[in-house]
Scaffold this motif. Structure first.
Motif, PDB file in Angstrom:
ATOM      1  N   VAL A  84      39.524  55.183  33.043  1.00  0.00           N
ATOM      2  CA  VAL A  84      38.396  54.385  33.530  1.00  0.00           C
ATOM      3  C   VAL A  84      37.726  55.193  34.634  1.00  0.00           C
ATOM      4  CG1 VAL A  84      37.664  52.235  34.613  1.00  0.00           C
ATOM      5  CG2 VAL A  84      39.558  52.223  32.964  1.00  0.00           C
ATOM      6  N   LEU A  85      36.448  55.485  34.456  1.00  0.00           N
ATOM      7  CA  LEU A  85      35.686  56.341  35.369  1.00  0.00           C
ATOM      8  C   LEU A  85      34.551  55.534  35.986  1.00  0.00           C
ATOM      9  CD1 LEU A  85      34.502  59.977  34.733  1.00  0.00           C
ATOM     10  CD2 LEU A  85      32.847  58.242  35.397  1.00  0.00           C
ATOM     11  N   ILE A  86      34.363  55.709  37.306  1.00  0.00           N
ATOM     12  CA  ILE A  86      33.297  55.006  38.028  1.00  0.00           C
ATOM     13  C   ILE A  86      32.388  56.045  38.666  1.00  0.00           C
ATOM     14  CG2 ILE A  86      32.749  53.368  39.869  1.00  0.00           C
ATOM     15  CD1 ILE A  86      36.262  53.398  38.501  1.00  0.00           C
ATOM     16  N   ILE A 141      28.805  47.931  38.354  1.00  0.00           N
ATOM     17  CA  ILE A 141      29.342  47.103  39.432  1.00  0.00           C
ATOM     18  C   ILE A 141      28.421  47.232  40.646  1.00  0.00           C
ATOM     19  CG2 ILE A 141      31.734  47.091  38.674  1.00  0.00           C
ATOM     20  CD1 ILE A 141      32.303  49.432  40.486  1.00  0.00           C
ATOM     21  N   PRO A 142      28.365  46.209  41.500  1.00  0.00           N
ATOM     22  CA  PRO A 142      27.342  46.143  42.559  1.00  0.00           C
ATOM     23  C   PRO A 142      27.708  46.899  43.836  1.00  0.00           C
ATOM     24  CG  PRO A 142      28.615  44.137  42.583  1.00  0.00           C
ATOM     25  CD  PRO A 142      29.138  44.946  41.423  1.00  0.00           C
ATOM     26  N   LYS A 178      45.704  42.288  32.184  1.00  0.00           N
ATOM     27  CA  LYS A 178      44.367  42.470  31.630  1.00  0.00           C
ATOM     28  C   LYS A 178      43.921  43.925  31.790  1.00  0.00           C
ATOM     29  CE  LYS A 178      42.624  37.766  32.435  1.00  0.00           C
ATOM     30  NZ  LYS A 178      41.570  36.958  33.112  1.00  0.00           N
ATOM     31  N   PRO A 179      43.072  44.417  30.904  1.00  0.00           N
ATOM     32  CA  PRO A 179      42.579  45.787  31.025  1.00  0.00           C
ATOM     33  C   PRO A 179      41.850  46.017  32.351  1.00  0.00           C
ATOM     34  CG  PRO A 179      42.083  44.900  28.856  1.00  0.00           C
ATOM     35  CD  PRO A 179      42.585  43.752  29.679  1.00  0.00           C
ATOM     36  N   ALA A 180      42.056  47.192  32.923  1.00  0.00           N
ATOM     37  CA  ALA A 180      41.412  47.523  34.196  1.00  0.00           C
ATOM     38  C   ALA A 180      39.896  47.471  34.075  1.00  0.00           C
ATOM     39  CB  ALA A 180      41.867  48.911  34.663  1.00  0.00           C
ATOM     40  N   LEU A 181      39.363  47.941  32.956  1.00  0.00           N
ATOM     41  CA  LEU A 181      37.910  47.938  32.763  1.00  0.00           C
ATOM     42  C   LEU A 181      37.350  46.529  32.905  1.00  0.00           C
ATOM     43  CD1 LEU A 181      35.247  49.337  31.822  1.00  0.00           C
ATOM     44  CD2 LEU A 181      35.932  48.703  29.491  1.00  0.00           C
ATOM     45  N   ILE A 224      37.527  45.257  36.613  1.00  0.00           N
ATOM     46  CA  ILE A 224      36.576  45.920  37.510  1.00  0.00           C
ATOM     47  C   ILE A 224      35.159  45.412  37.254  1.00  0.00           C
ATOM     48  CG2 ILE A 224      35.504  48.150  38.063  1.00  0.00           C
ATOM     49  CD1 ILE A 224      38.304  49.398  37.598  1.00  0.00           C
ATOM     50  N   LEU A 225      34.788  45.277  35.984  1.00  0.00           N
ATOM     51  CA  LEU A 225      33.443  44.792  35.667  1.00  0.00           C
ATOM     52  C   LEU A 225      33.243  43.345  36.093  1.00  0.00           C
ATOM     53  CD1 LEU A 225      32.802  46.421  32.172  1.00  0.00           C
ATOM     54  CD2 LEU A 225      31.755  47.042  34.358  1.00  0.00           C
ATOM     55  N   ASP A 226      34.317  42.552  36.118  1.00  0.00           N
ATOM     56  CA  ASP A 226      34.202  41.178  36.613  1.00  0.00           C
ATOM     57  C   ASP A 226      33.891  41.162  38.111  1.00  0.00           C
ATOM     58  OD1 ASP A 226      34.647  40.035  34.171  1.00  0.00           O
ATOM     59  OD2 ASP A 226      36.775  39.613  34.502  1.00  0.00           O
ATOM     60  N   TRP A 227      34.274  42.199  38.803  1.00  0.00           N
ATOM     61  CA  TRP A 227      33.990  42.440  40.225  1.00  0.00           C
ATOM     62  C   TRP A 227      34.327  41.242  41.129  1.00  0.00           C
ATOM     63  CZ3 TRP A 227      34.173  46.813  42.376  1.00  0.00           C
ATOM     64  CH2 TRP A 227      33.807  46.970  43.710  1.00  0.00           C
TER      65      TRP A 227
END
Length: 281
Positions: free
Chosen positions: A166-168, A196-197, A228-231, A234-237
């Motif tokens: 997972v890359l940001i 993500i904000p 749960k998947p990390a992706l 993270i997107l749920d933020w």
């Protein structure tokens, strides 16, 4: 300057209102070895418990350094036939009885490179000679491009649940998030899974329990254990802010057991500091 101070104040205030999972940061080591001048990644060693892997930023020699919790370099590892164009992150992954190191050459300050890389090698065990070389034929490289065009990134983690990285990204006002498996290739295209904000992310890590850490220059975010998947998470933020006094250019972070550690790339002319955040509950 006022904007930066406001961000820091709001970050610390938010952290003070959040559940406290970790103690305040403290200096555990000082990096004084002249071979390690711009530490840009940090990761625990699976083959050498109690030690960490780190490396220099862009333009440094293609070397990995095994360090202890006193900040002493115990071994250097040269990657033959590899160039450090802009190494920004390092990840260790267990696969059966073998552990691999992945070096992420994903830095691109001006967004000018056509491709970036993940470099994989089998994790070396400590050698009392203090120096080993990894032949080019024992190194695998994944070259990839972003479908949306060139991007600068410094934060990447490996989620064993999905067997994907997972890359940001770093520079956008809303950071882009990608997920993909490692595949040795000269040309792979990856597509953003969402945004993500926040921005300026410099490090990320996930542990065996699924606890996630993600940091930028002014804040450290934490997600508690989950299957749960990390992706997705993270997107749920919906992270928890960890109390954090920003380091000068803090660009490295990793889990070790139940605690986590950070390492500053530069410390305004002073030796680089390694910090520990100890688990409270």
């Amino acid at each position: 300057m006022l904007k930066t101070a406001t961000i820091i104040l709001l970050t610390l205030l938010s952290a003070s209102l959040s559940p406290q999972f970790f103690s305040s940061q403290r200096v555990i080591a000082i990096i004084e070895d002249e071979r390690l001048i711009e530490a840009s990644g940090l990761e625990e060693s699976h083959q050498n418990p109690g030690y960490f892997w780190t490396h220099n930023d862009s333009g440094g020699r293609p070397m990995l350094f095994l360090i202890d919790t006193n900040g002493q370099v115990k071994m250097e590892v040269k990657l033959e036939g590899i160039i450090n164009r802009d190494w920004e992150e390092i990840v260790t992954v267990r696969e059966g009885n073998t552990s691999y190191i992945y070096v992420a050459e994903i830095g691109d300050n001006r967004a000018v490179y056509d491709e970036v890389k993940l470099i994989r090698l089998e994790e070396p065990k400590f050698d009392k000679r203090g120096s080993v070389s990894i032949p080019k034929e024992e190194i695998a490289v994944m070259q990839f491009q972003y479908q949306e065009g060139s991007r600068d990134a410094e934060a990447i983690m490996y989620d064993k649940r999905t067997e994907e990285f997972v890359l940001i990204t770093k520079r956008e006002k809303k950071s882009m998030v990608y997920s993909f498996p490692f595949k040795e290739s000269a040309k792979t295209v990856i597509k953003s899974k969402g945004t993500i904000p926040s921005r300026n992310f410099t490090a990320a890590d996930i542990n065996e329990d699924g606890e996630i850490l993600l940091k930028h220059y002014d804040a450290i975010y934490f997600w508690s254990a989950s299957k749960k998947p990390a992706l997705e998470r993270i997107l749920d933020w919906n992270p928890i802010n960890i109390a954090y006094a920003p380091e000068p250019q803090g660009e490295a972070m990793c889990w070790y057991k139940k605690n986590f550690y950070t390492l500053s790339e530069k410390n305004e002319g002073k030796p680089q500091e390694m910090l520990v955040f100890e688990r409270m509950k």
